[in-house]
Design an enzyme around this catalytic site. Structure first.
Site, PDB file in Angstrom:
ATOM      1  N   GLY A   4       0.882  -1.355   0.068  1.00 49.96           N
ATOM      2  CA  GLY A   4       0.086  -0.010  -0.013  1.00 49.96           C
ATOM      3  C   GLY A   4       0.955   1.283  -0.157  1.00 49.96           C
ATOM      4  O   GLY A   4       0.622   2.107  -0.771  1.00 49.96           O
ATOM      5  N   MET A  25       4.468   3.127   2.174  1.00 50.01           N
ATOM      6  CA  MET A  25       5.803   3.075   2.984  1.00 50.01           C
ATOM      7  C   MET A  25       6.173   4.245   3.498  1.00 50.01           C
ATOM      8  O   MET A  25       6.208   5.261   2.789  1.00 50.01           O
ATOM      9  CB  MET A  25       7.091   2.697   1.897  1.00 50.01           C
ATOM     10  CG  MET A  25       8.156   2.325   2.708  1.00 50.01           C
ATOM     11  SD  MET A  25       8.214   1.117   3.911  1.00 50.01           S
ATOM     12  CE  MET A  25       9.266   1.315   5.445  1.00 50.01           C
ATOM     13  N   GLU A  80       0.643   5.715   7.586  1.00 48.63           N
ATOM     14  CA  GLU A  80       2.121   6.139   7.314  1.00 48.63           C
ATOM     15  C   GLU A  80       2.476   7.340   7.945  1.00 48.63           C
ATOM     16  O   GLU A  80       3.760   7.269   8.490  1.00 48.63           O
ATOM     17  CB  GLU A  80       2.191   6.332   5.881  1.00 48.63           C
ATOM     18  CG  GLU A  80       1.804   5.471   4.828  1.00 48.63           C
ATOM     19  CD  GLU A  80       2.257   3.849   5.331  1.00 48.63           C
ATOM     20  OE1 GLU A  80       3.300   3.581   5.929  1.00 48.63           O
ATOM     21  OE2 GLU A  80       1.481   2.760   5.084  1.00 48.63           O
ATOM     22  N   HIS A 125       3.317   6.672  11.573  1.00 45.28           N
ATOM     23  CA  HIS A 125       4.626   5.858  11.821  1.00 45.28           C
ATOM     24  C   HIS A 125       5.712   6.753  12.108  1.00 45.28           C
ATOM     25  O   HIS A 125       6.661   6.160  12.544  1.00 45.28           O
ATOM     26  CB  HIS A 125       4.855   5.271  10.671  1.00 45.28           C
ATOM     27  CG  HIS A 125       4.529   3.581  10.565  1.00 45.28           C
ATOM     28  ND1 HIS A 125       4.793   2.891  11.508  1.00 45.28           N
ATOM     29  CD2 HIS A 125       4.038   2.883   9.383  1.00 45.28           C
ATOM     30  CE1 HIS A 125       3.990   1.773  11.218  1.00 45.28           C
ATOM     31  NE2 HIS A 125       3.758   1.813   9.659  1.00 45.28           N
TER      32      HIS A 125
HETATM   33  N1  B3K Z   1       5.877  -0.433   6.684  1.00 43.90           N
HETATM   34  C1  B3K Z   1       5.225  -0.953   5.224  1.00 43.90           C
HETATM   35  C2  B3K Z   1       5.258  -2.228   4.862  1.00 43.90           C
HETATM   36  C3  B3K Z   1       6.229  -2.833   4.249  1.00 43.90           C
HETATM   37  C4  B3K Z   1       6.314  -4.010   3.744  1.00 43.90           C
HETATM   38  C5  B3K Z   1       7.455  -4.704   3.241  1.00 43.90           C
HETATM   39  N2  B3K Z   1       7.450  -6.140   2.547  1.00 43.90           N
HETATM   40  C6  B3K Z   1       3.930  -0.206   5.013  1.00 43.90           C
HETATM   41  C7  B3K Z   1       3.178  -0.017   6.485  1.00 43.90           C
HETATM   42  O1  B3K Z   1       2.806  -0.871   7.191  1.00 43.90           O
HETATM   43  O2  B3K Z   1       2.917   1.000   6.741  1.00 43.90           O
HETATM   44 ZN    ZN Z   2       2.675   0.299   9.066  1.00 41.63          ZN
END
Ligand code: B3K
Ligand code: ZN
Length: 878
Positions: free
Chosen positions: A266, A268, A303, A306
């Site tokens: 989706g 990053m 995102e 995060h």
């Molecule tokens: N952290 C990324 C996902 C990465 C997947 C790698 N195979 C998206 C998310 O969870 O926000």
């Molecule tokens: Zn995530």
């Protein structure tokens, strides 16, 4: 696979031998020959063994040069491993290592590392993609400060972006230019990003509550600028919400989002430069459904959140993935709940959990929220790590309450800022902030499987005591046969026979409590004795879905009562669903005995009641109207029967459409929109209710199908147009071919819309669908290299069409295996993610199970299979 790939175990964790304080990267971009020069300031980690060598991960890199402290490293002092790594022998305790490598982004179809899409450059480094860009200890507990210089052709690559803040740009001669970016915050390598190309930006800004102005930009292909408004609006609301609810402010001068149409998932959360699948950025009323608009809001928020939960405080190792993912999903769920209807959001989230995570937890890939081992970490970005992980955070929130939870968050962040930590650090902060012993809750992270909760009760009129006996049991999962009881918070209330709430007082308590209370079940079985209960009550349990468990055995008449009377909207919705599911499973049993499925007038009454009160909350009504899905029903059965399930569901939809036709039509007509398209919760709710009515009407017969055809032609937004087309795609009507052809002609230039065209045909229940899916696979617009397109056809068929996927010929299984085998060498990560549905063979009849196993074995026997697909197929076969 000649050698079985290596299993990584959580218990084997050891701190990194060397730390890297600063990273200076220099990219000379070229599609076929990009040169990456890196300068690493390393020093021995005092917490690690003193003699460990300096080892850097690498994958597919062509090493051009290596220098240690300014001197060229002789080949005798560096070893290139078979796995692509670079090891320096006799490295000093501290120094500067410079390397120069060549890579070919244009040839990178795996979309991990640096790759091109539509002629532009993008990166994806989580989990282990940075090693495909340069040599580095590519693990999250190595956190460094980065500066990045990018040079490229000015005409073809006018925009040069990386993490952090801009730090200069200029001419590089010969038609080239450069830009430099500095990220002041230490970060793990998986958060590195670079985006460069011919992109345009949609700018805005946000002033943080301490008064810092942040420049916001969304970078897209020329022509897509008009479709970024909702993403930007969602971003600004997310930034504000995180300040208000968690006191967390953004920490750079710029926040960039770049959208790319070739992307493995989706989005990053790279520091300061999020990279998004276009699916979660671009929206206009004509091209995006309401579901797409909601998806954008969720993913943008996720995102963004995060930045603190994941980036400032990150994971020590990949086993801790849920530390950032479960917590961040919890945060995005709370954000969305605050934007509109909390109850409807909760219902949707639980529906999603039951559709994806419950079957995972009951199948061969079942793993704890914190796994014990993996072969390919990319396989563990799962509903268990994300959605169940969020449920576990919610359990803690329920257990200690919102005030202590917020204190716990503050403590977690202040203790662990700029560090790579573990789930114990998170639970420990919650424990210290609340003064509640939370050690028993750690079991939720380490034990796989979905607990079953059963209830017995008794009432004694002489003593006016009511005893509620709660029992829990978790079925065995692969590698974990013995299960321990878990602490399960059960939010509950008692109702009298008119549906009024009874105050509750447990034995030993002084005062009765009004409304909902939380019982903590922490043993295998426990009695809760309520005093002063005037008459036998009806218990309402698991309000708001207070724990991710299966509540079993509530009698049908209680479910009916709760569906109408409970004060908790989740329990009202869920009781209706459970009632319908139990009835549907009885009809499945009838069909299996060769009898015709029956109909319950109670279902028609429920629909009539829902429609009568729908105006109060149309979105809730729409959720209540939809019958439990085929997958949900299959998941309730020991051995599934996709055909019988489909037949029963179809039959009931037709019956409801017929019995309630007049009321459905009246509601449908009353909800017809006249004004412009609006995206607020009520407008979305009205559209979903109207389309739910249309679906029943179309199931009932020709008039309804004609209504769908009319809606298809008249629709001015994608939600209504696609809802109608999906109904036509399932029907036998000339409007079907006409609609599909017209839709294709109109949208063939728009990738995201064309994906929908592939998906609705892949999910059709019409006979001949497998052949149609094969034909679509050969269609000129099908592109296996584009993950969205691959998922839109292959994933939609295998996960969204149980009827045809499980065709007794085995053709559906064969199609999936063929597609996985073709995709694996192109993009192993996306191939591996498609394998899942073949793993549920134990839940199918023996003959089908054998066909599924045969296809899994065929995948496994494929030469040079990626380790991700190897892990999925081999675990599925166990
Ligand atoms: N952290 C990324 C996902 C990465 C997947 C790698 N195979 C998206 C998310 O969870 O926000
Ligand atoms: Zn995530």
């Amino acid at each position: 696979m000649p050698d079985s790939p290596k299993t990584i175990r959580r218990g084997d964790y050891a701190p990194p031998a060397f730390l890297i304080d600063t990273v200076d990267l220099d990219f000379a971009l070229d599609p076929m020959a990009t040169i990456v020069r890196s300068r690493l300031a390393f020093r021995r980690n005092p917490a690690a063994a003193a003699d460990a060598p300096l080892r850097l991960d690498g994958e597919g890199l062509t090493l051009l040069e290596a220098r240690l402290d300014g001197e060229a490293l002789p080949e005798s002092r560096r070893q290139l491993g078979a796995d692509g790594s670079l090891t320096i022998t006799d490295a000093p305790d501290a120094g500067i290592l410079e390397t120069s490598v060549r890579i070919a982004p244009e040839r990178n179809t795996a979309l991990s590392g640096l790759y091109t899409s539509g002629g532009n450059f993008y990166t994806q480094c989580e989990a282990e993609g940075f090693r495909r860009i340069t040599f580095f200890p590519d693990r999250p507990d190595v956190m460094s400060r980065y500066s990045v210089t990018i040079t490229a052709d000015r005409a073809r690559v006018p925009v040069l972006l990386s993490n952090g803040n801009p730090d200069g740009s200029g001419d590089a001669g010969e038609g080239r230019h450069w830009a430099r970016w500095v990220d002041p915050h230490p970060k793990p390598s998986y958060l590195f990003a670079l985006v460069a190309g011919d992109l345009v930006n949609v700018p805005d800004s946000f002033t943080t509550r301490s008064g810092r102005k942040v420049a916001l930009n969304i970078w897209v292909r020329r022509g897509d600028e008009t479709r970024c408004g909702h993403a930007m609006d969602s971003l600004i609301r997310s930034m504000k919400w995180d300040e208000e609810v968690f006191g967390l402010e953004y920490d750079l001068d710029v926040f960039n989002i770049a959208a790319v149409s070739d992307f493995n998932m989706g989005a990053m959360e790279n520091k300061g430069l999020n990279v998004f699948n276009t699916k979660y950025v671009l929206a206009s009323p004509e091209t995006a459904t309401d579901g797409d608009w909601q998806g954008i809001e969720t993913v943008i928020a996720h995102e963004y959140f995060h930045n603190w939960t994941g980036n400032r405080v990150t994971c020590r190792d990949w086993f801790q993935l849920s530390l950032k993912e479960g917590l961040t999903v919890f945060r995005d769920q709370e954000f969305t709940a605050d934007q509109g209807s909390r109850a409807v959001k909760r219902i949707r989230d639980v529906r999603g959990l039951r559709a994806a995570q419950f079957p995972e937890d009951a199948g061969p890939m079942a793993h704890p929220v914190r796994p014990d081992s993996y072969i390919e970490i990319d396989n563990f970005y799962t509903p268990t790590v994300y959605q169940k992980g969020a449920e576990v955070v919610r359990l803690l929130h329920t257990r200690i309450g919102p005030v202590a939870f917020r204190r716990g968050m503050d403590l977690y962040i202040s203790r662990n800022d700029n560090q790579a930590v573990t789930i114990e650090d998170f639970v420990g902060a919650m424990q210290d902030a609340s003064g509640t012993d939370l050690t028993p809750f750690m079991r939720w992270y380490d034990q796989a499987g979905t607990p079953e909760l059963t209830v017995e009760d008794s009432y004694d009129p002489a003593t006016r005591r009511y005893t509620l006996t709660l029992r829990q049991r978790t079925p065995p999962t692969p590698g974990q046969v013995e299960k321990q009881p878990l602490p399960i918070p059960v939010a509950m209330g008692l109702l009298d026979d008119t549906g009024a709430a009874l105050p509750t007082r447990l034995a030993g308590e002084n005062a009765a409590q009004p409304g909902t209370r939380v019982l903590l079940l922490d043993g295998a079985v426990q009695d809760f004795v309520f005093e002063d209960v005037p008459a036998p009550p009806v218990p309402s349990l698991l309000r708001g879905f207070s724990a991710p468990v299966r509540l079993k055995g509530v009698p049908q008449e209680r479910l009916r009562f709760l569906a109408v009377h409970d004060s908790d909207p989740f329990v009202r919705w869920d009781s209706g669903q459970q009632y319908a599911a139990a009835f549907m499973l009885e009809q499945v049993a009838r069909v299996q005995r060769g009898e015709a499925p029956g109909f319950a007038p109670a279902l028609a009454d429920a629909v009539a009641n829902t429609l009568a009160s729908a105006d109060a909350d149309p979105a809730f009504a729409a959720e209540a109207l939809v019958l439990p899905g085929e997958g949900f029903l299959a998941d309730q059965m020991e051995v599934a029967d996709p055909e019988a399930i489909h037949q029963v569901r179809r039959h009931l939809r037709r019956q409801i459409g017929t019995h309630c036709g007049a009321a459905l039509l009246a509601t449908y007509q009353a909800l017809t929109e006249t004004g412009p398209y609006r995206i607020d919760g009520r407008s979305i709710g009205r559209r979903s209710l109207r389309n739910a009515c249309l679906a029943y009407l179309a199931a009932a017969g020709e008039d309804g199908v004609a209504l769908a055809a009319a809606q298809y032609r008249a629709a001015t937004n994608m939600t209504d147009q696609l809802a109608a087309l999906a109904l036509l795609a399932d029907a036998e009507t000339p409007a079907r071919e006409a609609g599909l052809a017209e839709f294709h002609a109109k949208w063939r230039g728009d990738d995201l819309v064309l994906d929908k065209w592939f998906s609705i045909q892949a999910m059709s229940s019409r006979p001949g669908t497998i052949a149609a899916v094969r034909a679509l696979y050969a269609h000129p617009d099908f592109d296996l290299k584009n993950p969205n397109r691959a998922r839109a056809l292959i994933g939609a068929f295998a996960s969204g069409n149980p009827l045809h996927f499980h065709d007794s010929s085995g053709e559906g299984y064969r199609f999936l295996a063929d597609a996985v085998i073709a995709l694996d060498p192109i993009n192993g990560q996306t191939a591996a993610r498609l394998i899942g549905p073949l793993g549920l063979w134990r839940r199918q009849w023996v003959e089908r199970g054998a066909l599924m196993r045969r296809e899994l074995q065929r995948v496994l026997d494929t030469p040079n299979l990626s380790k991700g697909s190897f892990e999925k197929a081999s675990k599925a076969l166990q």
